[in-house]
Scaffold this motif. Structure first.
Motif, PDB file in Angstrom:
ATOM      1  N   MET A  84     119.127  24.094 -37.318  1.00  0.00           N
ATOM      2  CA  MET A  84     118.873  22.360 -36.152  1.00  0.00           C
ATOM      3  C   MET A  84     118.240  21.838 -36.820  1.00  0.00           C
ATOM      4  SD  MET A  84     118.871  21.330 -32.424  1.00  0.00           S
ATOM      5  CE  MET A  84     117.727  23.220 -32.273  1.00  0.00           C
ATOM      6  N   THR A  85     117.865  20.626 -37.395  1.00  0.00           N
ATOM      7  CA  THR A  85     117.076  19.867 -37.451  1.00  0.00           C
ATOM      8  C   THR A  85     116.931  18.351 -36.633  1.00  0.00           C
ATOM      9  OG1 THR A  85     118.354  18.826 -39.215  1.00  0.00           O
ATOM     10  CG2 THR A  85     117.041  21.212 -40.008  1.00  0.00           C
ATOM     11  N   CYS A  86     115.590  18.325 -37.313  1.00  0.00           N
ATOM     12  CA  CYS A  86     115.258  17.020 -36.309  1.00  0.00           C
ATOM     13  C   CYS A  86     114.519  16.182 -36.918  1.00  0.00           C
ATOM     14  CB  CYS A  86     114.317  16.768 -35.293  1.00  0.00           C
ATOM     15  SG  CYS A  86     112.849  17.765 -34.917  1.00  0.00           S
ATOM     16  N   PRO A  87     114.793  14.809 -37.825  1.00  0.00           N
ATOM     17  CA  PRO A  87     113.738  13.466 -38.129  1.00  0.00           C
ATOM     18  C   PRO A  87     112.888  13.621 -38.534  1.00  0.00           C
ATOM     19  CG  PRO A  87     115.076  12.436 -36.464  1.00  0.00           C
ATOM     20  CD  PRO A  87     115.925  13.674 -36.047  1.00  0.00           C
ATOM     21  N   GLY A  88     111.975  13.955 -40.098  1.00  0.00           N
ATOM     22  CA  GLY A  88     110.809  13.654 -40.155  1.00  0.00           C
ATOM     23  C   GLY A  88     110.761  12.288 -40.086  1.00  0.00           C
ATOM     24  N   ALA A  89     109.192  11.981 -40.177  1.00  0.00           N
ATOM     25  CA  ALA A  89     108.827  10.692 -40.435  1.00  0.00           C
ATOM     26  C   ALA A  89     110.040  10.039 -41.004  1.00  0.00           C
ATOM     27  CB  ALA A  89     107.208  10.527 -40.550  1.00  0.00           C
ATOM     28  N   PRO A  90     109.377  10.016 -42.828  1.00  0.00           N
ATOM     29  CA  PRO A  90     110.261   9.440 -43.263  1.00  0.00           C
ATOM     30  C   PRO A  90     111.601   8.618 -42.660  1.00  0.00           C
ATOM     31  CG  PRO A  90     109.093  11.082 -45.066  1.00  0.00           C
ATOM     32  CD  PRO A  90     109.573  11.385 -42.817  1.00  0.00           C
ATOM     33  N   ALA A  91     112.522   9.893 -42.092  1.00  0.00           N
ATOM     34  CA  ALA A  91     113.656   9.760 -41.453  1.00  0.00           C
ATOM     35  C   ALA A  91     113.926   8.372 -40.279  1.00  0.00           C
ATOM     36  CB  ALA A  91     114.450  11.335 -40.979  1.00  0.00           C
ATOM     37  N   ARG A  92     112.776   8.897 -39.343  1.00  0.00           N
ATOM     38  CA  ARG A  92     111.998   8.045 -38.279  1.00  0.00           C
ATOM     39  C   ARG A  92     112.212   6.562 -38.835  1.00  0.00           C
ATOM     40  NH1 ARG A  92     108.593  12.408 -34.536  1.00  0.00           N
ATOM     41  NH2 ARG A  92     110.943  13.986 -34.581  1.00  0.00           N
ATOM     42  N   ALA A  93     111.238   6.200 -39.495  1.00  0.00           N
ATOM     43  CA  ALA A  93     111.067   5.132 -39.838  1.00  0.00           C
ATOM     44  C   ALA A  93     112.249   4.405 -40.767  1.00  0.00           C
ATOM     45  CB  ALA A  93     110.084   5.500 -40.845  1.00  0.00           C
ATOM     46  N   LEU A 114     115.462   4.913 -39.700  1.00  0.00           N
ATOM     47  CA  LEU A 114     116.678   4.921 -38.705  1.00  0.00           C
ATOM     48  C   LEU A 114     115.567   3.735 -37.606  1.00  0.00           C
ATOM     49  CD1 LEU A 114     116.974   8.544 -37.171  1.00  0.00           C
ATOM     50  CD2 LEU A 114     118.708   7.175 -38.170  1.00  0.00           C
ATOM     51  N   LEU A 115     114.454   3.807 -36.943  1.00  0.00           N
ATOM     52  CA  LEU A 115     113.858   2.422 -36.891  1.00  0.00           C
ATOM     53  C   LEU A 115     114.396   1.071 -37.232  1.00  0.00           C
ATOM     54  CD1 LEU A 115     110.310   3.706 -35.140  1.00  0.00           C
ATOM     55  CD2 LEU A 115     112.516   2.754 -34.184  1.00  0.00           C
ATOM     56  N   ARG A 116     114.285   1.225 -38.447  1.00  0.00           N
ATOM     57  CA  ARG A 116     114.371  -0.145 -39.585  1.00  0.00           C
ATOM     58  C   ARG A 116     116.318  -0.301 -39.163  1.00  0.00           C
ATOM     59  NH1 ARG A 116     110.865   2.203 -43.313  1.00  0.00           N
ATOM     60  NH2 ARG A 116     113.117   3.410 -44.742  1.00  0.00           N
ATOM     61  N   GLU A 117     116.966   0.621 -39.516  1.00  0.00           N
ATOM     62  CA  GLU A 117     118.219   0.468 -39.581  1.00  0.00           C
ATOM     63  C   GLU A 117     119.041  -0.105 -38.060  1.00  0.00           C
ATOM     64  OE1 GLU A 117     122.717   3.010 -39.829  1.00  0.00           O
ATOM     65  OE2 GLU A 117     120.978   3.631 -40.808  1.00  0.00           O
ATOM     66  N   TYR A 118     118.219   0.603 -36.935  1.00  0.00           N
ATOM     67  CA  TYR A 118     118.693  -0.139 -36.065  1.00  0.00           C
ATOM     68  C   TYR A 118     117.866  -0.741 -35.312  1.00  0.00           C
ATOM     69  CZ  TYR A 118     122.021   3.486 -35.392  1.00  0.00           C
ATOM     70  OH  TYR A 118     123.566   4.308 -35.943  1.00  0.00           O
ATOM     71  N   GLU A 119     116.639  -1.642 -35.808  1.00  0.00           N
ATOM     72  CA  GLU A 119     115.981  -2.806 -35.801  1.00  0.00           C
ATOM     73  C   GLU A 119     116.738  -3.891 -34.517  1.00  0.00           C
ATOM     74  OE1 GLU A 119     112.701  -5.689 -36.830  1.00  0.00           O
ATOM     75  OE2 GLU A 119     114.085  -4.517 -38.492  1.00  0.00           O
ATOM     76  N   GLY A 120     116.099  -3.717 -33.449  1.00  0.00           N
ATOM     77  CA  GLY A 120     116.580  -5.094 -32.235  1.00  0.00           C
ATOM     78  C   GLY A 120     117.745  -4.270 -31.482  1.00  0.00           C
ATOM     79  N   ASP A 121     118.099  -2.928 -32.052  1.00  0.00           N
ATOM     80  CA  ASP A 121     118.740  -2.070 -31.106  1.00  0.00           C
ATOM     81  C   ASP A 121     118.196  -1.224 -30.836  1.00  0.00           C
ATOM     82  OD1 ASP A 121     121.395  -1.380 -30.005  1.00  0.00           O
ATOM     83  OD2 ASP A 121     122.995  -1.309 -31.888  1.00  0.00           O
ATOM     84  N   MET A 122     117.374  -0.877 -29.884  1.00  0.00           N
ATOM     85  CA  MET A 122     117.632   1.162 -29.372  1.00  0.00           C
ATOM     86  C   MET A 122     118.187   1.596 -28.484  1.00  0.00           C
ATOM     87  SD  MET A 122     114.429   0.405 -30.985  1.00  0.00           S
ATOM     88  CE  MET A 122     113.289   1.763 -30.732  1.00  0.00           C
ATOM     89  N   VAL A 123     118.907   0.595 -27.698  1.00  0.00           N
ATOM     90  CA  VAL A 123     120.663   1.440 -27.221  1.00  0.00           C
ATOM     91  C   VAL A 123     121.349   1.647 -28.271  1.00  0.00           C
ATOM     92  CG1 VAL A 123     122.350   0.388 -25.204  1.00  0.00           C
ATOM     93  CG2 VAL A 123     119.043  -0.160 -25.251  1.00  0.00           C
ATOM     94  N   GLY A 124     121.220   1.564 -29.161  1.00  0.00           N
ATOM     95  CA  GLY A 124     122.753   1.912 -30.050  1.00  0.00           C
ATOM     96  C   GLY A 124     121.225   3.502 -30.306  1.00  0.00           C
ATOM     97  N   LEU A 125     119.954   3.136 -31.152  1.00  0.00           N
ATOM     98  CA  LEU A 125     119.335   4.185 -31.495  1.00  0.00           C
ATOM     99  C   LEU A 125     119.711   4.977 -30.789  1.00  0.00           C
ATOM    100  CD1 LEU A 125     118.041   5.581 -33.663  1.00  0.00           C
ATOM    101  CD2 LEU A 125     116.287   4.331 -33.100  1.00  0.00           C
TER     102      LEU A 125
END
Length: 71
Positions: free
Chosen positions: A1-10, A12-23
């Protein structure tokens, strides 16, 4: 089981910008799937729920508060 590292988190935050509920919903679905996988693989050694929460969702709350906010 892995969790997103810093680049992946960044990413995801860009991809879901403005939709924190969706993320949050997306990450919760991943958490749900991981729990099912972990149980199927080894039902006698499940991690504590807090550990899973920290791996999948806690970083999202910290990023929402900003890097200078409390952990």
């Amino acid at each position: 089981m892995t969790c997103p590292g810093a680049p992946a988190r960044a990413a995801l935050l860009r991809e879901y910008e403005g939709d924190m509920v969706g993320l949050a919903v997306y990450l919760a679905v991943l958490l749900h799937d991981a729990v099912g996988d972990l149980y199927r693989l080894n039902p006698n050694e499940m991690p504590e729920p807090a550990v899973l929460w920290d791996r999948f969702l806690a970083w999202l709350d910290r990023s929402r508060r900003g890097a200078d906010g409390p952990p």
